[in-house]
Design an enzyme around this catalytic site. Structure first.
Site, PDB file in Angstrom:
ATOM      1  N   LYS A 180       0.784  -1.467  -0.065  1.00 37.16           N
ATOM      2  CA  LYS A 180       0.175  -0.196   0.221  1.00 37.16           C
ATOM      3  C   LYS A 180       1.211   1.284   0.068  1.00 37.16           C
ATOM      4  O   LYS A 180       0.677   2.343  -0.228  1.00 37.16           O
ATOM      5  CB  LYS A 180      -0.439  -0.169   1.069  1.00 37.16           C
ATOM      6  CG  LYS A 180      -2.217  -1.215   0.697  1.00 37.16           C
ATOM      7  CD  LYS A 180      -2.842  -1.174   2.288  1.00 37.16           C
ATOM      8  CE  LYS A 180      -3.875  -1.940   1.215  1.00 37.16           C
ATOM      9  NZ  LYS A 180      -3.332  -3.338   1.409  1.00 37.16           N
TER      10      LYS A 180
HETATM   11  C1  LIG Z   1      -3.721  -4.894   1.110  1.00 36.88           C
HETATM   12  C2  LIG Z   1      -3.710  -6.229   1.113  1.00 36.88           C
HETATM   13  C3  LIG Z   1      -3.830  -6.641   0.640  1.00 36.88           C
HETATM   14  C4  LIG Z   1      -4.915  -6.990  -0.193  1.00 36.88           C
HETATM   15  O1  LIG Z   1      -5.160  -6.035  -1.256  1.00 36.88           O
HETATM   16  P1  LIG Z   1      -6.699  -5.894  -2.265  1.00 36.88           P
HETATM   17  O2  LIG Z   1      -6.669  -4.036  -2.597  1.00 36.88           O
HETATM   18  O3  LIG Z   1      -7.334  -4.638  -0.690  1.00 36.88           O
HETATM   19  O4  LIG Z   1      -7.316  -6.324  -2.985  1.00 36.88           O
HETATM   20  C5  LIG Z   1      -3.358  -8.087   0.000  1.00 36.88           C
HETATM   21  N1  LIG Z   1      -2.171  -8.113   0.687  1.00 36.88           N
HETATM   22  C6  LIG Z   1      -2.013  -7.356   2.062  1.00 36.88           C
HETATM   23  C7  LIG Z   1      -0.523  -7.371   2.183  1.00 36.88           C
HETATM   24  C8  LIG Z   1      -2.574  -5.824   1.981  1.00 36.88           C
HETATM   25  O5  LIG Z   1      -1.696  -4.767   2.760  1.00 36.88           O
END
Ligand SMILES: *Cc1c(COP(=O)(O)O)cnc(C)c1O
Length: 490
Positions: A115
């Site tokens: 993110k």
């Molecule tokens: C947020 C997250 C996901 C999922 O991603 P989305 O965009 O919500 O589908 C998968 N793995 C990790 C480590 C995350 O932080």
């Protein structure tokens, strides 16, 4: 020129800067580019140079009202000095049971999860959008997190002038490391608050706040750092191009070859970015949507029936523990149109389920494949890959890896598994998967991972156990509204 419309009502129509400012469209829909034709490009233009060049090319398509010079500056500001890997998102070849696969490491940013790629960008996109729109209100960012968004959003927005950030996380629903990353955050404009409920409760609560709190409140406007904000989604498109460019550079594919991507999925944001990359023209084969035991998307992609009325499981991949995947709505808009999308979302709110038509399902299935794997299968993947190739995956990446093995790889020239978190971030579960003894604390477990891999501890994680806890609040879902209003007043 791209118009952004609401997924539920195309009369709601804005330019990209306004869409970034608002976060969510009024009436509950999400902003999307009205027509996919508008984002079509020659992908060769977006795989040239380094990550920042690719980001500039992609952003210029989606954020056309910012102006090219502005975009160049925003990209530079977003990715300067924040990532420990020069490629930003390096691609690593890893031995699989049959063919080799490639792992796209998205976790080299400040909080060690993918993110960071988008949340390094969003504050810059928001600040610029404020200026463009002659906005004088301060902005309060409201975010629900299943663990990783919270710390990444805090890192992105901490002490950014004109903004505040309030993060809600499920009480007892995040790892100790994730919690400490948030509650030790020192920025003067930062609030981290636990809510009694799971992630879906927190996310539903935040969505309700956007509907119920008048804007502006106390001279403060609300916006979102969740992937419901298009300014969060677009920066994620870039690494699909980066993966393709790195595959070409390694000689793993020829220009024009189709590549499959396996995406560990929660809110459907990461994989939706892959859909946009495909629709821009990048040669993408399948998008494999990997779920953990919370397999609502697997069922939907196989049968067309979405049913959130099911047991919620807490797993070792908590960032994927989600029953209502917000960004799926964006895919529905393109495949089913706004009228059907509105009706499906209404049914989901009212009865907890909906079914799309069989022709809609066929269109989705021509690109997406839903596969799920449980904790044991994920753990087995961590162990086997480490034993085979001395490569250590976290618990989210390993779900994707296990799903890749289950799906098989008939046609693709190459398969890329998106790696969404550093193994350090989930060190207890990772050690457990390897059959190692736990030490009793996340801090000890991290040192043990370090001994096993020899890889340096990410700078952002190294200090959290010594920092003072600043944010202690725990509230009920029902109290989120007065809580936010109070924070806006400050
Ligand atoms: C947020 C997250 C996901 C999922 O991603 P989305 O965009 O919500 O589908 C998968 N793995 C990790 C480590 C995350 O932080």
């Amino acid at each position: 020129m791209i118009d952004y419309v609401s997924t539920r009502n195309t009369d709601i129509r804005v330019r990209s800067g306004r869409a970034v400012l608002d976060g969510q469209a009024s009436g509950g829909g999400l902003y999307v580019p009205e027509k996919l034709d508008d984002i079509k490009t020659d992908y060769h233009d977006a795989i040239k140079g380094g990550f920042r060049d690719m980001a500039k090319a992609v952003w210029k398509v989606f954020f056309d009202d910012y102006g090219p010079d502005n975009i160049d500056r925003l990209v530079e500001n977003s990715y300067r000095d924040k990532f420990s890997a020069p490629e930003i998102t390096p691609l690593v070849k890893v031995k699989a049971a049959s063919d080799d696969a490639y792992v796209l490491e998205l976790y080299h940013g400040p909080t060690s999860a993918f993110k960071d790629v988008a949340l390094s960008a969003l504050p810059n996109l928001l600040s610029a959008a404020r200026e463009m729109n002659g906005f004088t209100d301060d902005i309060m960012i409201l975010t629900a997190t299943s663990g990783d968004t919270g710390s990444a959003a805090i890192a992105g927005f901490s002490d950014v002038p004109g903004t505040g950030i309030t993060v809600f996380y499920p009480h007892g629903g995040v790892s100790d490391t994730q919690r400490l990353q948030m509650v030790t955050a020192a920025g003067a404009n930062v609030t981290a608050c636990a809510v009694r409920g799971n992630f879906d409760d927190a996310q539903t609560g935040v969505k309700k706040l956007f509907r119920e709190i008048p804007r502006p409140v106390e001279g403060v406007s609300l916006s979102s750092a969740n992937s419901i904000n298009i300014g969060r989604l677009v920066p994620q498109i870039v690494y699909y191009f980066s993966a393709y460019a790195q595959l070409l550079e390694k000689g793993a594919i020829k220009d024009g070859d189709k590549v499959d991507f396996v995406v560990p999925t929660g809110n459907f944001g990461d994989i939706m970015a892959g859909y946009f990359a495909l629709k821009m023209g990048l040669p993408v084969g399948r998008l494999i949507c990997a779920s953990n035991k919370n397999d609502v998307l697997t069922e939907f992609l196989q049968t067309g029936h979405y049913d959130r009325k099911r047991e919620f499981y807490k797993t070792t991949s908590p960032s994927m523990d989600i029953l209502v995947s917000s960004n799926l709505e964006r895919l529905l808009y393109y495949v089913c149109g706004p009228e059907h999308t509105l009706s499906y979302m209404k049914q989901l709110e009212e009865s907890g389920e909906y079914s799309i038509t069989s022709s809609e399902l066929d269109e989705i299935k021509s690109i997406f494949e839903g596969v799920c794997a449980d904790d044991d299968e994920g753990a087995a993947a961590i162990k086997s890959v480490f034993e085979r190739d001395h490569y250590l995956m976290d618990t989210h990446t390993s779900i994707a890896w296990a799903c890749m093995e289950k799906a098989g790889r008939p046609d693709a020239a190459a398969t890329v598994v998106l790696s969404t978190a550093s193994p350090y971030k989930f060190s207890a579960a990772v050690l457990d998967a390897l059959g190692e003894k736990l030490t009793g604390s996340d801090e000890g477990n991290m040192s043990k991972v370090r001994e096993l891999t020899g890889a340096a501890l990410p700078a952002g994680l190294a200090g959290i156990f010594k920092k003072p806890v600043i944010h202690n609040d725990v509230i009920d879902i029902a109290d989120m509204k007065p809580y936010v209003i109070e924070k806006c007043t400050k």
